[in-house]
Design a protein around this motif. Structure first.
Motif, PDB file in Angstrom:
ATOM      1  N   LEU A  94       0.838  -1.252   0.022  1.00 12.59           N
ATOM      2  CA  LEU A  94       0.039   0.068   0.010  1.00 12.59           C
ATOM      3  C   LEU A  94       0.931   1.234  -0.157  1.00 12.59           C
ATOM      4  O   LEU A  94       0.414   2.327  -0.691  1.00 12.59           O
ATOM      5  CB  LEU A  94      -1.033   0.023   1.189  1.00 12.59           C
ATOM      6  N   TRP A 113       2.456   1.850  -3.617  1.00 10.92           N
ATOM      7  CA  TRP A 113       1.581   2.160  -4.580  1.00 10.92           C
ATOM      8  C   TRP A 113       1.125   3.692  -4.170  1.00 10.92           C
ATOM      9  O   TRP A 113       0.940   4.376  -5.237  1.00 10.92           O
ATOM     10  CB  TRP A 113       0.358   1.264  -4.656  1.00 10.92           C
ATOM     11  N   GLN A 114       1.100   3.891  -2.989  1.00  8.76           N
ATOM     12  CA  GLN A 114       0.752   5.404  -2.580  1.00  8.76           C
ATOM     13  C   GLN A 114       1.862   6.209  -3.058  1.00  8.76           C
ATOM     14  O   GLN A 114       1.718   7.562  -3.574  1.00  8.76           O
ATOM     15  CB  GLN A 114       0.388   5.696  -1.450  1.00  8.76           C
ATOM     16  N   GLU A 171       1.538   6.680  -6.942  1.00 12.94           N
ATOM     17  CA  GLU A 171       0.351   7.583  -7.031  1.00 12.94           C
ATOM     18  C   GLU A 171       0.871   9.268  -6.874  1.00 12.94           C
ATOM     19  O   GLU A 171       0.580   9.801  -7.696  1.00 12.94           O
ATOM     20  CB  GLU A 171      -0.710   7.429  -6.141  1.00 12.94           C
ATOM     21  N   THR A 200      -4.939   3.768  -9.187  1.00 15.06           N
ATOM     22  CA  THR A 200      -5.540   4.269  -8.201  1.00 15.06           C
ATOM     23  C   THR A 200      -6.839   3.101  -7.881  1.00 15.06           C
ATOM     24  O   THR A 200      -7.218   2.831  -6.696  1.00 15.06           O
ATOM     25  CB  THR A 200      -6.420   5.433  -8.532  1.00 15.06           C
ATOM     26  N   VAL A 240      -5.515   0.408  -5.856  1.00 15.81           N
ATOM     27  CA  VAL A 240      -5.112   0.902  -4.332  1.00 15.81           C
ATOM     28  C   VAL A 240      -6.509   0.820  -3.766  1.00 15.81           C
ATOM     29  O   VAL A 240      -6.583   0.393  -2.708  1.00 15.81           O
ATOM     30  CB  VAL A 240      -4.436   2.292  -4.206  1.00 15.81           C
ATOM     31  N   TRP A 273      -0.371  -4.033 -10.773  1.00 15.04           N
ATOM     32  CA  TRP A 273      -1.516  -3.010 -11.306  1.00 15.04           C
ATOM     33  C   TRP A 273      -1.244  -2.522 -12.593  1.00 15.04           C
ATOM     34  O   TRP A 273      -2.149  -2.270 -13.246  1.00 15.04           O
ATOM     35  CB  TRP A 273      -1.292  -1.688 -10.306  1.00 15.04           C
TER      36      TRP A 273
END
Length: 222
Positions: free
Chosen positions: A49, A52-53, A56, A156, A159, A175
């Protein structure tokens, strides 16, 4: 005479019923069963997490930089077009004034008409070339920005899926699994019509340049 007052402390007891205790326990259980709580207790899911954030955030920064770059290129194209128009206005003013005050015959027309036209064509070609290069750069940056926007949307969604599933999310899922989002609004059809619409400014400048060359011949030999 000072009067002393006794301060009495009153303790108010709030009775807790069984229903209230059940509500508190159910709320605690709901918090413990929440997907985000499961993710915080799982090192692998928590690390995924965070990664991936971070991606982003990087996508958002790159998209913002590309948007600023597009604004800069648009401004440069606008200033080049203004220079193109201002040059022709200044050029034809000088040309008209110089040939109006001089006596011209057929011989001087045949001898001198190509000089202003060559000067005009050289300057115009240089300006049109610069504008076209700026347009090519603009559409290149625009295409990269649209691609990153599509990838950012795919990330997104992953996530959000991770936050909803919690510890049950498959850590082996990627992803960007080699499949890119395809949008009909972004998909480019390389035909004559789309090229003309993309490089309409170049086409317009070339047309003005041709008319200016004819005008040089007409004004010199008029």
């Amino acid at each position: 005479m000072a009067e002393t007052k006794d301060v009495q402390h009153h303790i108010v007891e709030i009775p807790v019923t069984m229903d209230h205790e059940k509500q508190i326990m159910s709320a605690l259980e709901a918090i413990q069963d929440h997907p985000l709580m499961e993710i915080s207790e799982s090192p692998g899911h928590l690390l995924l997490l965070k990664l991936w954030q971070r991606e982003e955030d990087l996508f958002g920064r790159r998209i913002s930089q590309r948007e600023k770059r597009l604004d800069t290129i648009r401004s440069e194209i606008f200033h080049l077009c203004l220079f193109f128009l201002a040059f022709h206005g200044f050029f034809f003013t000088i040309l008209f004034t110089s040939f109006e005050n001089s006596t011209s015959d057929n011989f001087s027309c045949r001898k001198k008409w190509w000089v202003p036209m060559i000067v005009n064509l050289c300057t115009s070609c240089m300006t049109v070339f610069l504008v076209h290069m700026k347009l090519c750069r603009y559409w290149k940056v625009y295409g990269d920005m649209q691609r990153e926007r599509n990838e950012s949307r795919a990330l997104t969604r992953c996530v959000q899926e991770l936050r909803m599933k919690g510890a049950s999310f498959d850590l082996s899922k990627e992803w960007a699994s080699g499949k890119r989002m395809k949008s009909s609004s972004v998909e480019i059809k390389w035909n004559v019509l789309s090229l003309c619409s993309r490089y309409l400014v170049t086409v317009w400048l070339v047309g003005v340049m041709g008319l200016a060359a004819v005008a040089c011949r007409f004004m010199t030999c008029a």
